[in-house]
Design a protein around this motif. Structure first.
Motif, PDB file in Angstrom:
ATOM      1  N   ILE A 168      -2.826 -18.583 -40.223  1.00 14.85           N
ATOM      2  CA  ILE A 168      -3.117 -17.276 -39.633  1.00 14.85           C
ATOM      3  C   ILE A 168      -4.434 -17.354 -38.864  1.00 14.85           C
ATOM      4  O   ILE A 168      -5.477 -17.695 -39.422  1.00 14.85           O
ATOM      5  N   SER A 169      -4.381 -17.038 -37.585  1.00 13.21           N
ATOM      6  CA  SER A 169      -5.558 -17.132 -36.724  1.00 13.21           C
ATOM      7  C   SER A 169      -6.123 -15.767 -36.339  1.00 13.21           C
ATOM      8  O   SER A 169      -7.215 -15.677 -35.784  1.00 13.21           O
ATOM      9  N   LEU A 170      -5.385 -14.709 -36.608  1.00 16.03           N
ATOM     10  CA  LEU A 170      -5.833 -13.339 -36.297  1.00 16.03           C
ATOM     11  C   LEU A 170      -5.138 -12.410 -37.275  1.00 16.03           C
ATOM     12  O   LEU A 170      -3.954 -12.604 -37.595  1.00 16.03           O
ATOM     13  N   PHE A 171      -5.860 -11.402 -37.754  1.00 12.73           N
ATOM     14  CA  PHE A 171      -5.226 -10.446 -38.663  1.00 12.73           C
ATOM     15  C   PHE A 171      -5.926  -9.102 -38.550  1.00 12.73           C
ATOM     16  O   PHE A 171      -7.150  -9.029 -38.591  1.00 12.73           O
ATOM     17  N   HIS A 172      -5.136  -8.041 -38.372  1.00 18.86           N
ATOM     18  CA  HIS A 172      -5.690  -6.688 -38.380  1.00 18.86           C
ATOM     19  C   HIS A 172      -4.731  -5.751 -39.088  1.00 18.86           C
ATOM     20  O   HIS A 172      -3.546  -5.681 -38.770  1.00 18.86           O
ATOM     21  N   HIS A 227       1.017  -1.169 -40.683  1.00 20.96           N
ATOM     22  CA  HIS A 227       1.167  -1.943 -39.450  1.00 20.96           C
ATOM     23  C   HIS A 227       0.122  -3.062 -39.433  1.00 20.96           C
ATOM     24  O   HIS A 227      -1.065  -2.814 -39.615  1.00 20.96           O
ATOM     25  N   VAL A 228       0.611  -4.279 -39.219  1.00 15.08           N
ATOM     26  CA  VAL A 228      -0.250  -5.452 -39.181  1.00 15.08           C
ATOM     27  C   VAL A 228      -0.101  -6.122 -37.824  1.00 15.08           C
ATOM     28  O   VAL A 228       1.008  -6.208 -37.277  1.00 15.08           O
ATOM     29  N   LEU A 229      -1.227  -6.574 -37.278  1.00  9.97           N
ATOM     30  CA  LEU A 229      -1.208  -7.442 -36.106  1.00  9.97           C
ATOM     31  C   LEU A 229      -1.660  -8.813 -36.586  1.00  9.97           C
ATOM     32  O   LEU A 229      -2.729  -8.941 -37.195  1.00  9.97           O
ATOM     33  N   CYS A 230      -0.832  -9.818 -36.349  1.00  8.86           N
ATOM     34  CA  CYS A 230      -1.069 -11.122 -36.946  1.00  8.86           C
ATOM     35  C   CYS A 230      -0.915 -12.213 -35.902  1.00  8.86           C
ATOM     36  O   CYS A 230       0.054 -12.208 -35.128  1.00  8.86           O
ATOM     37  N   GLY A 231      -1.878 -13.131 -35.861  1.00  3.16           N
ATOM     38  CA  GLY A 231      -1.794 -14.287 -34.980  1.00  3.16           C
ATOM     39  C   GLY A 231      -1.513 -15.540 -35.792  1.00  3.16           C
ATOM     40  O   GLY A 231      -2.024 -15.708 -36.907  1.00  3.16           O
ATOM     41  N   PHE A 232      -0.677 -16.427 -35.276  1.00  2.92           N
ATOM     42  CA  PHE A 232      -0.322 -17.665 -35.959  1.00  2.92           C
ATOM     43  C   PHE A 232      -0.538 -18.845 -35.030  1.00  2.92           C
ATOM     44  O   PHE A 232      -0.166 -18.795 -33.851  1.00  2.92           O
ATOM     45  N   GLN A 233      -1.123 -19.895 -35.563  1.00  2.74           N
ATOM     46  CA  GLN A 233      -1.180 -21.137 -34.818  1.00  2.74           C
ATOM     47  C   GLN A 233       0.151 -21.859 -34.981  1.00  2.74           C
ATOM     48  O   GLN A 233       0.690 -21.939 -36.092  1.00  2.74           O
ATOM     49  N   LEU A 234       0.686 -22.357 -33.880  1.00  4.44           N
ATOM     50  CA  LEU A 234       2.019 -22.949 -33.883  1.00  4.44           C
ATOM     51  C   LEU A 234       1.937 -24.464 -33.733  1.00  4.44           C
ATOM     52  O   LEU A 234       1.711 -24.965 -32.623  1.00  4.44           O
ATOM     53  N   PRO A 235       2.117 -25.210 -34.808  1.00  2.76           N
ATOM     54  CA  PRO A 235       2.172 -26.672 -34.663  1.00  2.76           C
ATOM     55  C   PRO A 235       3.409 -27.075 -33.861  1.00  2.76           C
ATOM     56  O   PRO A 235       4.522 -26.630 -34.131  1.00  2.76           O
ATOM     57  N   CYS A 236       3.188 -27.857 -32.846  1.00  2.00           N
ATOM     58  CA  CYS A 236       4.284 -28.333 -31.980  1.00  2.00           C
ATOM     59  C   CYS A 236       5.016 -27.184 -31.289  1.00  2.00           C
ATOM     60  O   CYS A 236       6.184 -27.324 -30.895  1.00  2.00           O
ATOM     61  N   GLY A 237       4.367 -26.014 -31.183  1.00  2.00           N
ATOM     62  CA  GLY A 237       4.987 -24.892 -30.487  1.00  2.00           C
ATOM     63  C   GLY A 237       6.268 -24.386 -31.130  1.00  2.00           C
ATOM     64  O   GLY A 237       7.151 -23.863 -30.448  1.00  2.00           O
TER      65      GLY A 237
END
Length: 505
Positions: A452-456, A466-476
């Motif tokens: 998780i790279s972003l969370f609100h 309501h959550v806003l969540c960013g994820f780092q994607l290995p190999c897209g």
């Protein structure tokens, strides 16, 4: 076989509700009338002892019970207002009541039910979950299940709202705008009007995210919505009633759907007139009238709107206020891109003129342009257009974000800035039932391979979080991420390419 409207009207005339329900006023709204260019009347069902019209249906249904049925007790499923009506009616008649409510039910409604002596059981995340549990309880216990909208005695009790409207109105009524969930109120008002005032138009008003009657009309029969927006929790049902739909097909002239922002603006309108804070569902009908007036669809004569409930948690009021100005068109939220150079900020401010700034967020970035998030007080849609035109003249790239859910729910409350690893990141908006443990369930259910790279997240007292969540994607591996999110069972939306995401996150 179509329901007999004359029989329903006769049942409404004979309904026994006034042992428990109050005769509520039909209140003239002078400011709204001037603003909307027609006489507007509020049917004040928020003034019932349980703050909702639901007491009428519950009282009439309970009065029809035989002694043997009363001895078995009653049960019901409700997100709050029907529950309070059944609890109060049961206490009056000395009947044991067990009320099944979703875990997401506002605490003010649970406490109100318990104050009338009813037992409460919190089960599931939705009305449908609670209803299934109530039906199972009725099956094995013998308790009488009292439906919140889809049975004739309940419909007849709620129809006394229409009887009072026509008795109290000083002139013919051109239209009645009715808050609509499962259809008990709109079908009963429509049936009575069809018999006693057939020229009166009946307009069903639904939230855009819970438009069960609209869906039923499109399909030709009631259908279950795949997703229900719980902002107006008093009308947040998944499926329209079978009986109420059969009635509505004969008596409802039009359906209007409105946004959550428009509902919030109507809550504010009612407060300014009555100094009463109604729940979102309580202001739904007024939002529909305002929408029809704006679209040129409202009749010119006297219009009645049902003010149907005032059971709102205190911690929700701030969120409603926050959304009201956007819904009323009195605030705009926009992004702007300006050069990181001397004089650019002054030129930007000059382009805004003397308008009041409600919000201003800026974070320095080590590149040639700065990104701003700005809120402005405005008076009309034409002023919004004028602001955007002035910014273009000042060579400012701007995007109107007033209707963007991500910007309204998350971005305007977030700190931080863009990530250096944004190129390997995907941003998702997730919705989950606002109950104890739900946020933790979401976090623990995520596959550990997704960093998780972003969370609100921000609690605003509603039935949904309501959550806003960013994820780092290995190999897209975006497909793998979405498969993992699907397994959790909460609805989600990809916001990676949202303009607000691209500018700020």
């Amino acid at each position: 076989m179509q329901p007999d409207l004359h029989d329903i009207a006769a049942r409404i005339d004979a309904a026994r509700v006034y042992e428990l329900a109050a005769r509520t006023p039909l209140q003239y709204a002078p400011k709204l009338s001037a603003d909307l260019g027609r006489n507007v009347w509020l049917k004040r069902e928020d003034l019932q002892d349980v703050f909702s019209f639901k007491i009428r249906g519950a009282a009439n249904r309970m009065s029809a019970l035989k002694d043997a049925e009363k001895a078995r007790g009653v049960c019901a499923a409700s997100a709050g207002n029907h529950a309070q009506g059944v609890a109060k009616a049961a206490a009056y008649h000395g009947v044991e009541a067990v009320i099944f409510m979703p875990v997401t039910t506002p605490s003010i409604k649970v406490a109100a039910v318990q104050s009338h002596g009813a037992k409460t059981r919190l089960i599931g995340d939705t009305y449908d979950d609670a209803c299934a549990a109530a039906l199972a309880y009725a099956e094995h216990s013998g308790a009488v299940f009292i439906h919140p909208f889809d049975e004739i005695d309940v419909i007849a009790g709620q129809g006394t709202v229409a009887k009072e409207i026509f008795e109290d109105a000083p002139r013919d009524i051109a239209a009645i705008y009715v808050c609509t969930g499962g259809g008990g109120l709109v079908s009963s008002i429509g049936a009575y009007a069809h018999v006693h005032s057939p020229a009166t138009r009946i307009i069903a008003v639904e939230p855009m995210g819970a438009a069960t009657l609209k869906a039923a009309r499109a399909a030709g029969h009631p259908v279950a919505l795949t997703h229900v927006d719980g902002f107006a929790d008093g009308v947040a049902v998944r499926t329209f009633g079978q009986l109420t739909f059969a009635i509505c097909e004969q008596v409802v002239d039009a359906c209007v759907t409105v946004s959550n922002d428009a509902i919030a603006a109507a809550v504010r309108d009612i407060f300014e007139l009555t100094r009463t804070v109604v729940e979102p569902a309580g202001a739904l009908a007024l939002a529909g009238l305002k929408r029809d007036v704006a679209d040129g669809n409202a009749p010119d004569g006297d219009c009645v709107v049902t003010v149907s409930g005032a059971n709102v948690n205190f911690d929700r009021i701030g969120h409603v206020v926050e959304r009201a100005e956007l819904g009323a068109g009195e605030e705009m939220l926009f992004s702007a891109v300006i050069p990181e150079q001397r004089g650019a900020f002054r030129a930007f401010v000059e382009a805004l003129g003397n308008r009041a700034v409600t919000e201003f967020s800026y974070r320095y970035q080590a590149n040639s342009h700065a990104h701003l998030l700005v809120g402005l007080k405005i008076k009309s849609g034409s002023e919004r257009d004028a602001v955007m035109a002035a910014l273009r003249l000042a060579n400012v790239t701007a995007h109107d974000l007033s209707g963007d859910r991500l910007a309204k729910r998350h971005l305007r409350h977030m700190g931080g800035g863009r990530s250096d690893s944004a190129e390997d990141e995907a941003i998702y908006r997730v919705e989950f039932p606002e109950r104890p443990g739900a946020l933790g369930q979401f976090l623990t259910a995520l596959d550990a391979r997704w960093n998780i790279s972003l969370f609100h997240y921000r609690n605003h007292g509603a039935a949904e979080g309501h959550v806003l969540c960013g994820f780092q994607l290995p190999c897209g591996d975006k497909e793998g991420l979405e498969n993992s999110l699907s397994l959790i069972g909460f609805p989600f939306w990809d916001e990676t390419n949202n303009p607000a995401t691209q500018l700020f996150l």
